[in-house]
Enzyme design. Structure first.
Site, PDB file in Angstrom:
ATOM      1  N   HIS A 139       0.837  -1.202   0.000  1.00  0.00           N
ATOM      2  CA  HIS A 139       0.000   0.000   0.000  1.00  0.00           C
ATOM      3  C   HIS A 139       0.875   1.257   0.000  1.00  0.00           C
ATOM      4  O   HIS A 139       0.686   2.171  -0.804  1.00  0.00           O
ATOM      5  CB  HIS A 139      -0.939   0.030   1.213  1.00  0.00           C
ATOM      6  CG  HIS A 139      -1.586   1.378   1.386  1.00  0.00           C
ATOM      7  ND1 HIS A 139      -2.740   1.754   0.726  1.00  0.00           N
ATOM      8  CD2 HIS A 139      -1.192   2.472   2.090  1.00  0.00           C
ATOM      9  CE1 HIS A 139      -3.026   3.009   1.019  1.00  0.00           C
ATOM     10  NE2 HIS A 139      -2.110   3.475   1.848  1.00  0.00           N
TER      11      HIS A 139
ATOM     12  N   HIS B 223       1.499   4.878  -2.868  1.00  0.00           N
ATOM     13  CA  HIS B 223       1.800   6.306  -2.678  1.00  0.00           C
ATOM     14  C   HIS B 223       2.996   6.836  -3.461  1.00  0.00           C
ATOM     15  O   HIS B 223       3.009   8.010  -3.824  1.00  0.00           O
ATOM     16  CB  HIS B 223       2.089   6.588  -1.190  1.00  0.00           C
ATOM     17  CG  HIS B 223       0.870   6.611  -0.327  1.00  0.00           C
ATOM     18  ND1 HIS B 223       0.033   7.696  -0.253  1.00  0.00           N
ATOM     19  CD2 HIS B 223       0.338   5.690   0.520  1.00  0.00           C
ATOM     20  CE1 HIS B 223      -0.958   7.454   0.605  1.00  0.00           C
ATOM     21  NE2 HIS B 223      -0.796   6.226   1.075  1.00  0.00           N
TER      22      HIS B 223
ATOM     23  N   GLU C  36      -5.572   9.454  -0.480  1.00  0.00           N
ATOM     24  CA  GLU C  36      -5.950   8.037  -0.353  1.00  0.00           C
ATOM     25  C   GLU C  36      -7.028   7.597  -1.343  1.00  0.00           C
ATOM     26  O   GLU C  36      -6.968   6.496  -1.876  1.00  0.00           O
ATOM     27  CB  GLU C  36      -6.424   7.727   1.075  1.00  0.00           C
ATOM     28  CG  GLU C  36      -5.330   7.836   2.140  1.00  0.00           C
ATOM     29  CD  GLU C  36      -4.253   6.753   2.066  1.00  0.00           C
ATOM     30  OE1 GLU C  36      -4.342   5.843   1.225  1.00  0.00           O
ATOM     31  OE2 GLU C  36      -3.297   6.842   2.855  1.00  0.00           O
TER      32      GLU C  36
ATOM     33  N   SER D  22      -3.938   0.654  -4.705  1.00  0.00           N
ATOM     34  CA  SER D  22      -3.290  -0.513  -4.095  1.00  0.00           C
ATOM     35  C   SER D  22      -4.306  -1.610  -3.784  1.00  0.00           C
ATOM     36  O   SER D  22      -3.952  -2.643  -3.235  1.00  0.00           O
ATOM     37  CB  SER D  22      -2.534  -0.099  -2.817  1.00  0.00           C
ATOM     38  OG  SER D  22      -3.435   0.403  -1.839  1.00  0.00           O
TER      39      SER D  22
HETATM   40 FE   LIG Z   1      -1.998   5.393   2.668  1.00  0.00          FE
END
Ligand SMILES: [Fe+2]
Length: 278
Positions: free
Chosen positions: A115, A120, A161, A180
């Site tokens: 993730h 990111h 996010e 993700s």
């Molecule tokens: Fe995150």
């Protein structure tokens, strides 16, 4: 303020852990080829993230440094807000070092290295998004004196996010929580259940969110430039004061002032609720 940083200890990953990364990576790259924002796919390329195995943070940081001056450091898990903001304000992205087990491919309670790094880091190679993340960290440090961390956290949630971005006539994914996740990568664009609303900074900071399931609302930005500009040009202190007197907005509520891109049926959330017997 940066005392939670730990060594990634890259040499201690097992063959199974590297293989887990490779499986997740291959599955997401094919899912995202037509769905993710072009800047996300470019980031994967610039950072050469297709190299097999869990990325070595040192090597990854060298490439990221060259692109935008960011680096990636390992932390043991959730860290205090002030420290998190301080890292971002100094262009350091904090990432978990552990990876989910093969049985946990689709659902995780805590962010793992897939993730944090796959989700990111690619966008941190984009100069505009890189500036936004730094501005967010600086804004976070300031928000602490106004007791408004939870409002700023909603901005992070609905952009970093779970953000969507316009791409020509269509929409693309850029939020790390979506890209993700294999199932949410499909749901966020294809499902007729969630609302998709035009991004508005104050509206987002008033909106509750859920952490236990697919989102019921997505907010759509026009461009990363717009997001950065809005964040830099807003004087947050008066906004926080103003928001004190306004009620929070429930998750699936639509306001007359909203720019509705798609009005969702909210069917998915209703079915999950009835299955839980709530
Ligand atoms: Fe995150």
């Amino acid at each position: 303020m940066s005392n939670s940083v730990i060594p990634q200890d890259w040499g201690s990953y097992t063959a199974v852990e590297h293989a887990t990364w490779d499986t997740l990576f291959a599955r997401q790259v094919s899912m995202l080829a037509t769905r993710a924002a072009p800047a996300f796919m470019e980031g994967l390329d610039v950072l050469r993230m297709s190299k097999p195995g869990i990325p070595d943070f040192e090597e990854l940081s060298q490439r990221l440094q060259r692109a935008t001056g960011w680096s990636v450091v390992a932390v043991p898990g959730l860290i205090p807000d002030a420290e998190f903001y301080d890292h971002l304000a100094n262009r350091r992205f904090v990432a978990g070092r552990f990876i989910r087990t093969p049985e946990q491919h689709d659902y995780l309670q805590e962010p793992d290295v897939f993730h944090d790094v796959f989700g990111h880091v690619p966008l941190l190679a984009n100069p505009v998004f890189a500036d936004y993340m730094q501005a967010y960290g600086q804004g976070g440090l300031r928000s602490m004196q106004y007791g408004s961390i939870h409002r700023l956290a909603r901005l992070y949630w609905y952009t970093v996010e779970f953000g969507l971005i316009r791409d020509g006539a269509g929409l693309k994914l850029y939020g790390a929580g979506i890209v993700s996740s294999n199932s949410e990568s499909a749901y966020a664009l294809d499902s007729d259940s969630p609302h998709r609303l035009g991004f508005d900074l104050q509206r987002v900071m008033r909106t509750e969110y859920r952490i236990d399931d697919f989102q019921q609302n997505y907010f759509v930005i026009d461009s990363f430039e717009d997001l950065l500009e809005t964040t830099l040009e807003t004087d947050f202190a008066p906004v926080y004061r103003q928001l004190e007197s306004l009620p929070d907005i429930e998750i699936s509520e639509i306001l007359p002032s909203d720019r509705v891109i798609t009005r969702g049926t909210q069917k998915y959330a209703a079915e999950r609720r009835s299955r839980r017997g709530a």
